[in-house]
Scaffold this motif. Structure first.
Motif, PDB file in Angstrom:
ATOM      1  N   ASP A 175       0.877  -1.175   0.000  1.00  0.00           N
ATOM      2  CA  ASP A 175       0.000   0.000   0.000  1.00  0.00           C
ATOM      3  C   ASP A 175       0.914   1.225   0.000  1.00  0.00           C
ATOM      4  OD1 ASP A 175      -1.606   2.146   0.683  1.00  0.00           O
ATOM      5  OD2 ASP A 175      -2.683   1.055   2.253  1.00  0.00           O
ATOM      6  N   ILE A 176       0.785   2.062  -1.018  1.00  0.00           N
ATOM      7  CA  ILE A 176       1.728   3.183  -1.154  1.00  0.00           C
ATOM      8  C   ILE A 176       1.579   4.188  -0.008  1.00  0.00           C
ATOM      9  CG2 ILE A 176       0.333   4.714  -2.621  1.00  0.00           C
ATOM     10  CD1 ILE A 176       3.005   5.043  -4.291  1.00  0.00           C
ATOM     11  N   THR A 177       0.406   4.255   0.601  1.00  0.00           N
ATOM     12  CA  THR A 177       0.199   5.224   1.682  1.00  0.00           C
ATOM     13  C   THR A 177       1.041   4.871   2.920  1.00  0.00           C
ATOM     14  OG1 THR A 177      -1.695   4.097   2.698  1.00  0.00           O
ATOM     15  CG2 THR A 177      -2.170   5.663   0.930  1.00  0.00           C
ATOM     16  N   ALA A 211      -1.155   9.019  -8.401  1.00  0.00           N
ATOM     17  CA  ALA A 211      -1.763   8.974  -9.739  1.00  0.00           C
ATOM     18  C   ALA A 211      -3.059   9.778  -9.651  1.00  0.00           C
ATOM     19  CB  ALA A 211      -2.039   7.533 -10.155  1.00  0.00           C
ATOM     20  N   GLY A 236     -10.912   8.274  -6.857  1.00  0.00           N
ATOM     21  CA  GLY A 236     -10.908   6.883  -6.376  1.00  0.00           C
ATOM     22  C   GLY A 236      -9.500   6.320  -6.395  1.00  0.00           C
ATOM     23  N   VAL A 270      -5.855   4.945  -5.987  1.00  0.00           N
ATOM     24  CA  VAL A 270      -4.718   5.323  -5.150  1.00  0.00           C
ATOM     25  C   VAL A 270      -4.849   6.787  -4.685  1.00  0.00           C
ATOM     26  CG1 VAL A 270      -3.143   5.974  -7.040  1.00  0.00           C
ATOM     27  CG2 VAL A 270      -2.223   5.003  -4.943  1.00  0.00           C
ATOM     28  N   PRO A 277       3.262   4.430  -7.626  1.00  0.00           N
ATOM     29  CA  PRO A 277       2.248   3.407  -7.882  1.00  0.00           C
ATOM     30  C   PRO A 277       2.292   3.087  -9.383  1.00  0.00           C
ATOM     31  CG  PRO A 277       1.197   5.539  -8.001  1.00  0.00           C
ATOM     32  CD  PRO A 277       2.691   5.795  -7.788  1.00  0.00           C
ATOM     33  N   SER A 278       1.435   2.194  -9.815  1.00  0.00           N
ATOM     34  CA  SER A 278       1.343   1.873 -11.239  1.00  0.00           C
ATOM     35  C   SER A 278       0.386   2.882 -11.886  1.00  0.00           C
ATOM     36  CB  SER A 278       0.834   0.438 -11.406  1.00  0.00           C
ATOM     37  OG  SER A 278       0.755   0.122 -12.774  1.00  0.00           O
ATOM     38  N   THR A 292      -2.902   2.509 -14.736  1.00  0.00           N
ATOM     39  CA  THR A 292      -3.342   1.126 -15.030  1.00  0.00           C
ATOM     40  C   THR A 292      -4.586   0.698 -14.262  1.00  0.00           C
ATOM     41  OG1 THR A 292      -1.903   0.105 -13.361  1.00  0.00           O
ATOM     42  CG2 THR A 292      -0.968   0.442 -15.561  1.00  0.00           C
ATOM     43  N   GLY A 293      -5.196   1.623 -13.531  1.00  0.00           N
ATOM     44  CA  GLY A 293      -6.456   1.333 -12.846  1.00  0.00           C
ATOM     45  C   GLY A 293      -7.606   1.893 -13.652  1.00  0.00           C
ATOM     46  N   TYR A 338      -7.785   4.395 -15.391  1.00  0.00           N
ATOM     47  CA  TYR A 338      -7.403   4.947 -16.705  1.00  0.00           C
ATOM     48  C   TYR A 338      -7.075   3.877 -17.746  1.00  0.00           C
ATOM     49  CZ  TYR A 338      -7.439   9.819 -15.058  1.00  0.00           C
ATOM     50  OH  TYR A 338      -7.811  11.063 -14.582  1.00  0.00           O
ATOM     51  N   VAL A 356       5.455   0.418  -5.903  1.00  0.00           N
ATOM     52  CA  VAL A 356       4.587  -0.263  -4.952  1.00  0.00           C
ATOM     53  C   VAL A 356       3.339  -0.737  -5.682  1.00  0.00           C
ATOM     54  CG1 VAL A 356       3.365  -0.058  -2.767  1.00  0.00           C
ATOM     55  CG2 VAL A 356       5.493   1.205  -3.139  1.00  0.00           C
ATOM     56  N   PHE A 370      -0.102  -2.880  -6.044  1.00  0.00           N
ATOM     57  CA  PHE A 370      -1.184  -3.175  -5.102  1.00  0.00           C
ATOM     58  C   PHE A 370      -1.497  -4.665  -5.037  1.00  0.00           C
ATOM     59  CE2 PHE A 370      -5.519  -1.610  -3.476  1.00  0.00           C
ATOM     60  CZ  PHE A 370      -4.972  -1.276  -2.251  1.00  0.00           C
ATOM     61  N   ASP A 408      -0.013  -7.690 -10.313  1.00  0.00           N
ATOM     62  CA  ASP A 408       0.653  -6.501 -10.855  1.00  0.00           C
ATOM     63  C   ASP A 408       2.158  -6.540 -10.568  1.00  0.00           C
ATOM     64  OD1 ASP A 408      -1.839  -5.711 -11.630  1.00  0.00           O
ATOM     65  OD2 ASP A 408      -1.973  -3.971 -10.300  1.00  0.00           O
TER      66      ASP A 408
HETATM   67  P1  ADP Z   1      -5.296   5.674 -12.639  1.00  0.00           P
HETATM   68  O1  ADP Z   1      -6.532   6.563 -12.669  1.00  0.00           O
HETATM   69  O2  ADP Z   1      -4.021   6.451 -12.931  1.00  0.00           O
HETATM   70  O3  ADP Z   1      -5.464   4.461 -13.477  1.00  0.00           O
HETATM   71  P2  ADP Z   1      -5.882   4.213 -10.158  1.00  0.00           P
HETATM   72  O4  ADP Z   1      -5.735   4.705  -8.770  1.00  0.00           O
HETATM   73  O5  ADP Z   1      -7.249   3.880 -10.661  1.00  0.00           O
HETATM   74  O6  ADP Z   1      -5.137   5.291 -11.095  1.00  0.00           O
HETATM   75  O7  ADP Z   1      -4.991   2.928 -10.355  1.00  0.00           O
HETATM   76  C1  ADP Z   1      -3.603   2.936 -10.417  1.00  0.00           C
HETATM   77  C2  ADP Z   1      -3.046   1.717  -9.696  1.00  0.00           C
HETATM   78  O8  ADP Z   1      -2.993   1.986  -8.292  1.00  0.00           O
HETATM   79  C3  ADP Z   1      -3.897   0.450  -9.844  1.00  0.00           C
HETATM   80  O9  ADP Z   1      -3.029  -0.630 -10.151  1.00  0.00           O
HETATM   81  C4  ADP Z   1      -4.496   0.273  -8.450  1.00  0.00           C
HETATM   82  O10 ADP Z   1      -4.699  -1.091  -8.154  1.00  0.00           O
HETATM   83  C5  ADP Z   1      -3.395   0.836  -7.592  1.00  0.00           C
HETATM   84  N1  ADP Z   1      -3.735   1.214  -6.206  1.00  0.00           N
HETATM   85  C6  ADP Z   1      -4.933   1.522  -5.665  1.00  0.00           C
HETATM   86  N2  ADP Z   1      -4.802   1.824  -4.357  1.00  0.00           N
HETATM   87  C7  ADP Z   1      -3.473   1.694  -4.051  1.00  0.00           C
HETATM   88  C8  ADP Z   1      -2.680   1.843  -2.870  1.00  0.00           C
HETATM   89  N3  ADP Z   1      -3.226   2.202  -1.698  1.00  0.00           N
HETATM   90  N4  ADP Z   1      -1.351   1.617  -2.954  1.00  0.00           N
HETATM   91  C9  ADP Z   1      -0.770   1.281  -4.129  1.00  0.00           C
HETATM   92  N5  ADP Z   1      -1.450   1.114  -5.281  1.00  0.00           N
HETATM   93  C10 ADP Z   1      -2.790   1.311  -5.235  1.00  0.00           C
END
Ligand code: ADP
Length: 181
Positions: A16-18, A28, A37, A39, A124-125, A128-129, A131, A161, A163, A167
């Motif tokens: 968890d990046i937090t 992101a 929503g 991250v 974070p990635s 890839t969520g 978006y 980091v 999730f 990944d």
């Molecule tokens: P984007 O809108 O840039 O796609 P998202 O937050 O929807 O951003 O997703 C980006 C990545 O962050 C996804 O792989 C998601 O699973 C991941 N993610 C969500 N919450 C966390 C967290 N607390 N720590 C690390 N990665 C997270």
């Protein structure tokens, strides 16, 4: 995964990046910088209202944050002292400059960190969520951009980091491809 690029330790881990204790974490975000929503939401929840206050001041000063750009706020209640907010591209079909914009998001985050004398940061990635950027492609862009940057400028540590375990595996696979080439 744990490696060195020049003097910089590069780590890929699930988590968890937090909760990372690097000096900065990267968010992101979206262009509004008003939270959201994924991250982004997690960072604002964990870091508290201070981060949103600073985001509002930035938007009042310079308007919405264009895709690929990055800005810095404090980390509020996070262990990290700073949050670097960047906006990744929304994936359409790959022909709307998405790869280049994703590269910019990583590159500009790293440049901003360097400019502020930050020595360690977690990514974070990005994209890839929500978006929907295909993660295999995104992982290669993320890691190659960071590696290229690290050939010119060193940090103590750069962390990715991820999730989910899945990944993390994709990023590890991409790392092997990049280190082979
Ligand atoms: P984007 O809108 O840039 O796609 P998202 O937050 O929807 O951003 O997703 C980006 C990545 O962050 C996804 O792989 C998601 O699973 C991941 N993610 C969500 N919450 C966390 C967290 N607390 N720590 C690390 N990665 C997270």
């Amino acid at each position: 995964m744990d490696a060195y690029v020049g003097k910089t330790r590069v780590r890929l881990l699930q988590g968890d990046i937090t909760r990372q204790d690097t000096e900065a974490i990267v968010n992101a975000a979206n262009s509004s910088l008003m939270g959201g929503g994924g991250v982004d939401g997690a960072i604002h929840r964990a870091g508290g209202p201070q981060i949103l206050e600073e985001c509002k001041e930035i938007v009042a000063r310079q308007g919405r944050l264009p895709t690929g750009e990055a800005v810095l706020t404090s980390g509020g209640r996070l262990a990290a002292r700073y949050v670097i907010h960047t906006v990744g591209p929304v994936w359409q079909d790959g022909r709307h400059g998405e790869p280049e914009l994703l590269r910019n998001a990583y590159y500009n985050s790293l440049s901003l960190a360097k400019k502020h004398g930050i020595r360690s940061l977690s990514f974070p990635s990005i994209s890839t969520g929500a978006y929907r950027f295909p993660i295999e492609k995104a992982a290669r862009i993320a890691l190659s951009t960071v590696c290229d940057f690290l050939k010119e400028h060193a940090f103590d540590e750069v962390r990715f980091v991820l999730f989910s375990e899945k990944d993390l595996r994709v990023y590890e696979e991409a790392w092997l491809e990049i280190s082979d080439s």
